[in-house]
Write a protein that holds these residues in place. Structure first.
Motif, PDB file in Angstrom:
ATOM      1  N   LYS A   3       0.862  -1.183   0.000  1.00 16.50           N
ATOM      2  CA  LYS A   3       0.000   0.000   0.000  1.00 16.50           C
ATOM      3  C   LYS A   3       0.892   1.223   0.000  1.00 16.50           C
ATOM      4  CE  LYS A   3      -3.957   2.134   0.157  1.00 16.50           C
ATOM      5  NZ  LYS A   3      -4.881   2.069  -0.993  1.00 16.50           N
ATOM      6  N   THR A   6       0.435   8.506  -0.076  1.00 16.77           N
ATOM      7  CA  THR A   6      -0.488   9.206  -0.988  1.00 16.77           C
ATOM      8  C   THR A   6      -0.045  10.573  -1.488  1.00 16.77           C
ATOM      9  OG1 THR A   6      -1.682  10.072   0.936  1.00 16.77           O
ATOM     10  CG2 THR A   6      -2.500   8.022  -0.050  1.00 16.77           C
ATOM     11  N   ASP A 131       0.506   2.713 -13.868  1.00 18.73           N
ATOM     12  CA  ASP A 131      -0.455   2.457 -14.941  1.00 18.73           C
ATOM     13  C   ASP A 131      -0.862   3.710 -15.695  1.00 18.73           C
ATOM     14  OD1 ASP A 131      -0.783  -0.385 -14.345  1.00 18.73           O
ATOM     15  OD2 ASP A 131      -1.756   0.301 -12.507  1.00 18.73           O
ATOM     16  N   LYS A 144      -1.165   6.842 -11.035  1.00 15.29           N
ATOM     17  CA  LYS A 144      -2.034   5.755 -10.612  1.00 15.29           C
ATOM     18  C   LYS A 144      -1.279   4.437 -10.750  1.00 15.29           C
ATOM     19  CE  LYS A 144      -6.180   8.131 -12.341  1.00 15.29           C
ATOM     20  NZ  LYS A 144      -7.330   8.061 -13.289  1.00 15.29           N
ATOM     21  N   GLY A 146      -2.364   0.515  -9.973  1.00 16.01           N
ATOM     22  CA  GLY A 146      -3.420  -0.359  -9.472  1.00 16.01           C
ATOM     23  C   GLY A 146      -4.543   0.475  -8.881  1.00 16.01           C
ATOM     24  N   ASP A 147      -4.872   0.196  -7.629  1.00 16.32           N
ATOM     25  CA  ASP A 147      -5.927   0.960  -6.963  1.00 16.32           C
ATOM     26  C   ASP A 147      -5.385   2.199  -6.258  1.00 16.32           C
ATOM     27  OD1 ASP A 147      -7.845  -0.917  -7.716  1.00 16.32           O
ATOM     28  OD2 ASP A 147      -7.488  -2.161  -5.939  1.00 16.32           O
ATOM     29  N   ASP A 148      -4.081   2.359  -6.240  1.00 16.79           N
ATOM     30  CA  ASP A 148      -3.471   3.491  -5.545  1.00 16.79           C
ATOM     31  C   ASP A 148      -3.412   4.727  -6.428  1.00 16.79           C
ATOM     32  OD1 ASP A 148      -2.801   2.236  -3.043  1.00 16.79           O
ATOM     33  OD2 ASP A 148      -1.238   1.148  -4.116  1.00 16.79           O
ATOM     34  N   GLU A 149      -3.690   5.871  -5.827  1.00 20.93           N
ATOM     35  CA  GLU A 149      -3.460   7.165  -6.471  1.00 20.93           C
ATOM     36  C   GLU A 149      -2.530   7.970  -5.571  1.00 20.93           C
ATOM     37  OE1 GLU A 149      -6.807   9.389  -7.718  1.00 20.93           O
ATOM     38  OE2 GLU A 149      -7.533   7.859  -9.127  1.00 20.93           O
TER      39      GLU A 149
END
Length: 429
Positions: A3, A6, A131, A144, A146-149
């Motif tokens: 994870k 941010t 990505d 970005k 995966g699901d992380d920004e």
């Protein structure tokens, strides 16, 4: 799955020389820097002949020689023109090789460089695939994965020759088939004393050999051998489009090159311990992408910052200079709290100041000149043929040098063609 945090001042994508130079420069002045690397570790997916010119690294880390993983300092430079049965070689040796660069393994060098950035305060996450960019109203504000920004004031794209981020930011178009060369390299293990004897070097000194003609079956490209401490880096760089049009297999090229008598003498009884391949951008100054946009800068291979003029091939030094320049650009933008396209345009000024764009511009005619197929076919054969006849004593009447040259060129290269190629070469190189 890791994870990710941010928010940062700067996100650097790619832990090669450009990315690590930018991250080190920024972290040592207290900025929050995140480095994202797709490979298992820095350098794990990089392929490079292995030669590094150290002037830009010296600017960034004056004491780098204290612990940088150097193999050898290059003190001997050679160019070999080759046919199937003969070769002609020129050599230059220097007792002051400081500006001739050193050889290194990129896996070791990139890891060392990234650790310097970490020691300075940067954070590194490996095996992370970026990505996409976060873009709103034509402004890049992060990435970005995966699901992380992850947001930032600035993104530095140092993600290699096929940079996806540069395309996503609208800084380059799709690549053409002529945009890349194909590079392949083997590392051949040999005892240190044998390398010293075969290449005529001693102590920590080493040699760099560039070969033209037969190694690429006379299509556009060349071969190289660099000496490491107890191994050789041997490889080929060939125009990708020529491999297709001539239906040439890279593996057969490198095997034939290694079995040429003059090369076999250098590598005999060596053990291949590594094989790798890589795409190499070859745009030149006139085909560089745009290097900046709102919230993003592009460095190193991702920006096409490579210079090949036939006798030197430069990439790492330009990448490091571009990373330093990107950091200086961030400092100006951050001071003004303005990361717009117009403010980030100062990046090009720093690249000119460090002679990155200056050198690429000076040699902007070189890529077109280097496309001349005669440089890789007729001329290596001509040079070898001239010297074959020059030293051939068979009892026939000895010829004057001008007679040998005239006979060798007859039916192969016209005098006008030769003169024009010489003039173009003088203007391009």
């Amino acid at each position: 799955m890791v994870k990710l945090p941010t928010d940062y001042d700067v996100i650097v994508v790619g832990a090669g020389p450009a990315g690590s130079a930018a991250a080190y420069s920024l972290a040592k002045t207290g900025h929050q820097v995140l480095i994202l690397e797709r490979g298992k570790e820095p350098g794990s997916k990089n392929v490079y002949g292995g030669r590094i010119y150290p002037y830009s690294l010296s600017e960034l880390i004056p004491e780098f020689l204290d612990d940088v993983p150097i193999q050898r300092h290059v003190s001997k430079e050679s160019i070999m023109f080759m046919t199937e049965k003969s070769s002609f070689q020129t050599s230059f040796s220097s007792n002051n090789p400081n500006n001739h660069g050193f050889t290194a393994f990129r896996s070791e060098f990139d890891k060392w460089f990234a650790n310097k950035a970490i020691e300075a305060g940067a954070e590194l996450f490996t095996e992370i695939k970026v990505d996409d960019l976060i873009i709103a109203d034509n402004v890049v504000s992060g990435i970005k994965s995966g699901d992380d920004e992850i947001t930032s004031k600035l993104v530095i794209a140092a993600d290699g020759a096929t940079s996806i981020l540069a395309k996503q930011a609208g800084l380059r178009n799709d690549f053409s088939p002529d945009s890349f060369s194909v590079g392949v390299k083997e590392v051949i293990e040999l005892p240190e004393h044998i390398i010293n004897d075969r290449f005529g070097v001693r102590d920590n000194n080493g040699a760099a050999l560039v070969c033209v003609g037969y190694p690429t079956k006379y299509v556009r490209g060349g071969a190289f051998i660099y000496t490491n401490k107890s191994s050789l880096s041997l490889g080929l760089v060939v125009e990708g489009i020529d491999l297709v049009s001539h239906q040439i297999q890279v593996t057969s090229l490198i095997n034939d090159f290694k079995n040429h008598p003059d090369i076999l003498n250098l590598i005999d009884n060596g053990n291949v311990i590594e094989y790798s391949a890589h795409l190499i951008p070859k745009a030149g100054y006139s085909m560089l992408p745009k290097l900046y946009n709102n919230g993003i800068l592009v460095c190193g291979d991702a920006a096409g910052l490579l210079l090949n003029n036939g006798y030197t091939f430069r990439g790492v030094d330009l990448a490091i200079s571009s990373g330093i320049s990107a950091a200086e650009t961030f400092n100006i933008a951050n001071k003004n709290n303005n990361f717009s396209n117009s403010t980030l345009s100062v990046y090009e000024n720093f690249l000119f100041k460090r002679n990155v764009l200056s050198d690429l511009k000076k040699f902007q005619k070189t890529p077109k000149y280097m496309k001349n197929p005669r440089l890789y076919s007729e001329y290596p054969k001509l040079i070898c043929n001239i010297f074959e006849n020059l030293y051939n004593v068979d009892g026939d009447q000895q010829k004057l040098i001008r007679e040998i040259v005239r006979q060798s060129t007859k039916g192969n290269i016209s005098s006008l063609q030769l003169i024009l190629d010489l003039i173009r070469g003088a203007n391009a190189l």
